[in-house]
Design a protein around this motif. Structure first.
Motif, PDB file in Angstrom:
ATOM      1  N   LEU A   1     -16.538  50.974  13.467  1.00 41.92           N
ATOM      2  CA  LEU A   1     -16.997  51.555  14.728  1.00 41.92           C
ATOM      3  C   LEU A   1     -17.873  52.759  14.447  1.00 41.92           C
ATOM      4  O   LEU A   1     -17.677  53.467  13.450  1.00 41.92           O
ATOM      5  CB  LEU A   1     -15.794  52.010  15.564  1.00 41.92           C
ATOM      6  CG  LEU A   1     -14.858  50.914  16.061  1.00 41.92           C
ATOM      7  CD1 LEU A   1     -13.550  51.518  16.542  1.00 41.92           C
ATOM      8  CD2 LEU A   1     -15.542  50.146  17.182  1.00 41.92           C
TER       9      LEU A   1
ATOM     10  N   ILE B   1     -15.739  46.417  23.338  1.00 45.75           N
ATOM     11  CA  ILE B   1     -14.762  45.520  22.723  1.00 45.75           C
ATOM     12  C   ILE B   1     -13.883  44.968  23.828  1.00 45.75           C
ATOM     13  O   ILE B   1     -13.121  45.712  24.460  1.00 45.75           O
ATOM     14  CB  ILE B   1     -13.904  46.275  21.692  1.00 45.75           C
ATOM     15  CG1 ILE B   1     -14.797  46.913  20.631  1.00 45.75           C
ATOM     16  CG2 ILE B   1     -12.871  45.344  21.061  1.00 45.75           C
ATOM     17  CD1 ILE B   1     -14.212  48.158  20.018  1.00 45.75           C
TER      18      ILE B   1
ATOM     19  N   GLY C   1     -10.379  39.626  19.144  1.00 44.63           N
ATOM     20  CA  GLY C   1     -11.431  40.636  19.078  1.00 44.63           C
ATOM     21  C   GLY C   1     -10.993  41.986  18.571  1.00 44.63           C
ATOM     22  O   GLY C   1     -11.811  42.769  18.091  1.00 44.63           O
ATOM     23  N   ALA C   2      -9.690  42.267  18.656  1.00 46.83           N
ATOM     24  CA  ALA C   2      -9.201  43.573  18.227  1.00 46.83           C
ATOM     25  C   ALA C   2      -7.681  43.595  18.201  1.00 46.83           C
ATOM     26  O   ALA C   2      -7.027  42.863  18.938  1.00 46.83           O
ATOM     27  CB  ALA C   2      -9.691  44.666  19.167  1.00 46.83           C
TER      28      ALA C   2
ATOM     29  N   THR D   1     -11.829  46.463  28.569  1.00 48.73           N
ATOM     30  CA  THR D   1     -12.987  46.595  27.693  1.00 48.73           C
ATOM     31  C   THR D   1     -13.010  48.025  27.175  1.00 48.73           C
ATOM     32  O   THR D   1     -13.069  48.972  27.952  1.00 48.73           O
ATOM     33  CB  THR D   1     -14.304  46.271  28.434  1.00 48.73           C
ATOM     34  OG1 THR D   1     -14.205  44.943  28.971  1.00 48.73           O
ATOM     35  CG2 THR D   1     -15.494  46.336  27.489  1.00 48.73           C
TER      36      THR D   1
ATOM     37  N   GLN E   1     -20.935  50.574  22.011  1.00 50.61           N
ATOM     38  CA  GLN E   1     -20.087  49.458  21.600  1.00 50.61           C
ATOM     39  C   GLN E   1     -19.115  49.084  22.705  1.00 50.61           C
ATOM     40  O   GLN E   1     -18.586  49.954  23.398  1.00 50.61           O
ATOM     41  CB  GLN E   1     -19.291  49.853  20.354  1.00 50.61           C
ATOM     42  CG  GLN E   1     -20.167  50.270  19.194  1.00 50.61           C
ATOM     43  CD  GLN E   1     -19.441  51.206  18.265  1.00 50.61           C
ATOM     44  OE1 GLN E   1     -19.088  50.808  17.178  1.00 50.61           O
ATOM     45  NE2 GLN E   1     -19.199  52.419  18.705  1.00 50.61           N
TER      46      GLN E   1
ATOM     47  N   PRO F   1     -10.962  46.909  15.905  1.00 52.98           N
ATOM     48  CA  PRO F   1     -11.674  45.671  16.220  1.00 52.98           C
ATOM     49  C   PRO F   1     -11.999  44.764  15.035  1.00 52.98           C
ATOM     50  O   PRO F   1     -12.547  43.689  15.236  1.00 52.98           O
ATOM     51  CB  PRO F   1     -12.963  46.176  16.872  1.00 52.98           C
ATOM     52  CG  PRO F   1     -13.198  47.491  16.240  1.00 52.98           C
ATOM     53  CD  PRO F   1     -11.825  48.073  15.997  1.00 52.98           C
TER      54      PRO F   1
ATOM     55  N   ARG G   1     -14.103  45.492  12.687  1.00 52.74           N
ATOM     56  CA  ARG G   1     -15.417  45.889  12.201  1.00 52.74           C
ATOM     57  C   ARG G   1     -15.528  47.394  12.356  1.00 52.74           C
ATOM     58  O   ARG G   1     -14.830  47.996  13.171  1.00 52.74           O
ATOM     59  CB  ARG G   1     -16.535  45.183  12.956  1.00 52.74           C
ATOM     60  CG  ARG G   1     -16.623  45.531  14.431  1.00 52.74           C
ATOM     61  CD  ARG G   1     -17.757  44.771  15.089  1.00 52.74           C
ATOM     62  NE  ARG G   1     -18.074  44.798  16.447  1.00 52.74           N
ATOM     63  CZ  ARG G   1     -17.499  45.353  17.489  1.00 52.74           C
ATOM     64  NH1 ARG G   1     -16.442  46.040  17.357  1.00 52.74           N
ATOM     65  NH2 ARG G   1     -17.961  45.238  18.705  1.00 52.74           N
TER      66      ARG G   1
END
Length: 142
Positions: free
Chosen positions: A58, A119, A34-35, A111, A117, A54, A56
């Motif tokens: 942010l 992650i 995920g990151a 998290t 958002q 991540p 993608r």
């Protein structure tokens, strides 16, 4: 042929393990699904940093927070975060990182929260790498 396939798969598969690296700057890294997470300690400043990428873009938010879930649950937050120019990475720097390192070492999930958002970062196997990172940082800050 099978042996070549196994070697190929091991070299192209993403590294999911937490790893501590020693040098002029101590590093704790994880290239998770995920990151990517990278924690550093630079004794020349002296300063810790955590960078989360991540995979993608942010969107910036007023507060960066990390929620740790597990045996030592905790949530930490700051408004002193920086988003990279392309929005790919959020970074937080500080002179003390005890709560971050404790969270990474003693819990099962972190998290990252930035605006709306979230992650998730699995912490499986992070403990030994965090301890090695702490040893590196304490050795460099002497």
């Amino acid at each position: 042929m099978f042996r070549a396939f196994v070697i190929y798969m091991l070299t192209v598969a993403p590294a999911l393990a937490w790893e501590a690296r020693s040098g002029a700057v101590c590093e704790l890294v994880n290239d998770g699904e995920g990151a990517q997470v990278r924690v550093t300690f630079d004794p020349a400043i002296p300063e810790y940093a955590i960078a989360v990428t991540p995979g993608r873009a942010l969107q910036d938010g007023p507060v960066f927070a990390m929620r740790f879930d597990g045996s030592r649950s905790n949530t930490i937050a700051t408004d002193r975060h920086v988003l990279s120019g392309d929005g790919a990475t959020v970074t937080v720097r500080d002179r003390g990182f005890g709560n971050v390192l404790d969270g990474l070492e003693f819990n099962h999930t972190a998290t990252v929260l930035l605006g709306d958002q979230a992650i998730a970062v699995p912490l499986d196997g992070a403990g030994p790498a965090v301890r090695a990172f702490r040893d590196c940082a304490s050795g460099l800050s002497v």
